[in-house]
Write a protein that holds these residues in place. Structure first.
Motif, mmCIF file in Angstrom:
data_model
loop_
_atom_site.group_PDB
_atom_site.id
_atom_site.type_symbol
_atom_site.label_atom_id
_atom_site.label_comp_id
_atom_site.label_asym_id
_atom_site.label_seq_id
_atom_site.Cartn_x
_atom_site.Cartn_y
_atom_site.Cartn_z
ATOM 1 N N VAL A 1 -45.738 18.734 64.120
ATOM 2 C CA VAL A 1 -44.548 19.569 64.321
ATOM 3 C C VAL A 1 -44.927 21.038 64.159
ATOM 4 O O VAL A 1 -44.567 21.885 64.982
ATOM 5 C CB VAL A 1 -43.439 19.199 63.307
ATOM 6 N N GLN A 2 -45.670 21.309 63.096
ATOM 7 C CA GLN A 2 -46.153 22.668 62.831
ATOM 8 C C GLN A 2 -46.874 23.229 64.060
ATOM 9 O O GLN A 2 -46.598 24.343 64.509
ATOM 10 C CB GLN A 2 -47.108 22.614 61.638
ATOM 11 N N ALA B 1 -31.016 17.754 60.659
ATOM 12 C CA ALA B 1 -31.589 17.509 59.330
ATOM 13 C C ALA B 1 -31.255 18.674 58.402
ATOM 14 O O ALA B 1 -30.850 18.465 57.245
ATOM 15 C CB ALA B 1 -33.097 17.340 59.433
ATOM 16 N N GLU B 2 -31.418 19.852 58.929
ATOM 17 C CA GLU B 2 -31.135 21.050 58.144
ATOM 18 C C GLU B 2 -29.673 21.033 57.679
ATOM 19 O O GLU B 2 -29.380 21.324 56.527
ATOM 20 C CB GLU B 2 -31.394 22.278 59.021
ATOM 21 N N ARG C 1 -45.896 16.003 60.247
ATOM 22 C CA ARG C 1 -45.422 17.364 59.963
ATOM 23 C C ARG C 1 -46.396 18.391 60.527
ATOM 24 O O ARG C 1 -45.989 19.417 61.073
ATOM 25 C CB ARG C 1 -45.245 17.563 58.455
ATOM 26 N N PHE D 1 -35.669 11.830 58.866
ATOM 27 C CA PHE D 1 -36.417 12.160 57.649
ATOM 28 C C PHE D 1 -37.659 11.271 57.579
ATOM 29 O O PHE D 1 -38.731 11.719 57.172
ATOM 30 C CB PHE D 1 -35.550 11.950 56.408
ATOM 31 N N GLN D 2 -37.473 10.031 57.981
ATOM 32 C CA GLN D 2 -38.572 9.088 58.088
ATOM 33 C C GLN D 2 -39.705 9.698 58.912
ATOM 34 O O GLN D 2 -40.870 9.640 58.517
ATOM 35 C CB GLN D 2 -38.055 7.819 58.776
ATOM 36 N N LEU E 1 -33.997 18.834 64.334
ATOM 37 C CA LEU E 1 -34.309 19.678 63.181
ATOM 38 C C LEU E 1 -33.029 20.291 62.634
ATOM 39 O O LEU E 1 -32.804 20.334 61.431
ATOM 40 C CB LEU E 1 -35.263 20.804 63.589
ATOM 41 N N ARG E 2 -32.196 20.744 63.554
ATOM 42 C CA ARG E 2 -30.942 21.368 63.165
ATOM 43 C C ARG E 2 -30.065 20.368 62.402
ATOM 44 O O ARG E 2 -29.452 20.711 61.388
ATOM 45 C CB ARG E 2 -30.206 21.846 64.424
ATOM 46 N N TRP F 1 -27.694 18.414 57.322
ATOM 47 C CA TRP F 1 -27.490 17.365 56.321
ATOM 48 C C TRP F 1 -27.830 17.902 54.938
ATOM 49 O O TRP F 1 -27.040 17.798 54.002
ATOM 50 C CB TRP F 1 -28.373 16.149 56.636
ATOM 51 N N ILE F 2 -28.999 18.495 54.829
ATOM 52 C CA ILE F 2 -29.448 19.009 53.533
ATOM 53 C C ILE F 2 -28.514 20.096 53.027
ATOM 54 O O ILE F 2 -28.055 20.059 51.882
ATOM 55 C CB ILE F 2 -30.879 19.560 53.629
ATOM 56 N N LEU G 1 -40.327 12.827 59.510
ATOM 57 C CA LEU G 1 -40.912 14.007 58.853
ATOM 58 C C LEU G 1 -41.649 13.637 57.566
ATOM 59 O O LEU G 1 -42.298 14.493 56.953
ATOM 60 C CB LEU G 1 -39.826 15.029 58.550
ATOM 61 N N ALA G 2 -41.524 12.376 57.148
ATOM 62 C CA ALA G 2 -42.097 11.956 55.872
ATOM 63 C C ALA G 2 -43.622 11.980 55.892
ATOM 64 O O ALA G 2 -44.261 12.206 54.878
ATOM 65 C CB ALA G 2 -41.603 10.556 55.507
#
Lengths: 107, 107
Positions: free
Chosen positions: A14-15, A72-73, A11, A2-3, A69-70, A75-76, A5-6
């Motif tokens: 990544v995009q 993190a997804e 980001r 997350f750090q 990414l998976r 976790w959320i 992606l912060a």
DNA sequence: GCAATACTTAAGCGCATGCTTCACCAACCA
DNA sequence: TGGTTGGTGAAGCATGCGCTTAAGTATTGC
């Protein structure tokens, strides 16, 4: 993770990588900062497992690694599901209470 | 948003709030830091829209707001899907190339 | 070989973050 | 009423982060 992606610049990187692999300078192009800074961001993304890269000749090619990414997804979504389930139970409980009140009123 | 989730202590607070609403001191209890620090973390979480809270008497009760979580989840899954679709197309392309080679070999 | 390209590495700088302490206020309760 | 509990706010400090500059290395093309 997350750090990593912060930061909005990361980001954006990544995009960009979503649309396909890119060299370091390609990643740097839309960003208004030094190549040096981009490399540092890249190191963070690689550290988080979000990006893999390999150097061929003098150009380093980067691509996304969706594993992180998976994670993190997941976790959320786990936490969201947990909370929403609780919320549903609360709703059910309240509805039940409501029902009980009505029945008491009727009796 | 990702910024808010970047800190492990804040993630722990989110984790705690998944299991139901809590007061500030309840949130603070498992964490080894001042109440002051917890309040500051809380402010960040509220700023990111992850948490809502209301004060009744002298105790502030906090609960999760899944809207923001949902947004973060969507951001990630969109990007992941984008990349994985690309990856699939590449796979299809390679398979097609392979097929073409075989046909040429056969002809 | 020589210049240009594509990074890489190290040092440094300013600002944001995470935390603490201290003083304070508002409810609760004995 | 006075002490305790629960939280608030400001100030200060140490560390980390994002960025730049500057100098260096390894390929590539002429």
């Amino acid at each position: 993770m997350f750090q990593a992606l912060a930061d909005p610049n990361r980001r954006q990187m990544v995009q960009r990588l979503c649309e396909g692999p890119a060299s370091v300078s390609e990643l740097a192009q839309p960003l208004q900062m030094t190549l040096s800074a981009v490399v540092q961001h890249l190191a963070v993304l690689e550290g988080a497992g979000l990006v893999r890269s390999q150097k061929i000749g003098r150009v380093r090619t980067c691509q996304l690694d969706t594993q992180a990414l998976r994670a993190a997804e997941r976790w959320i979504s786990e936490r969201r599901a947990l909370w929403e389930r609780r919320f549903d139970r609360l709703g059910a409980f309240l509805a039940e209470q409501d029902q009980n009140l009505k029945e008491e009123g009727g009796a």
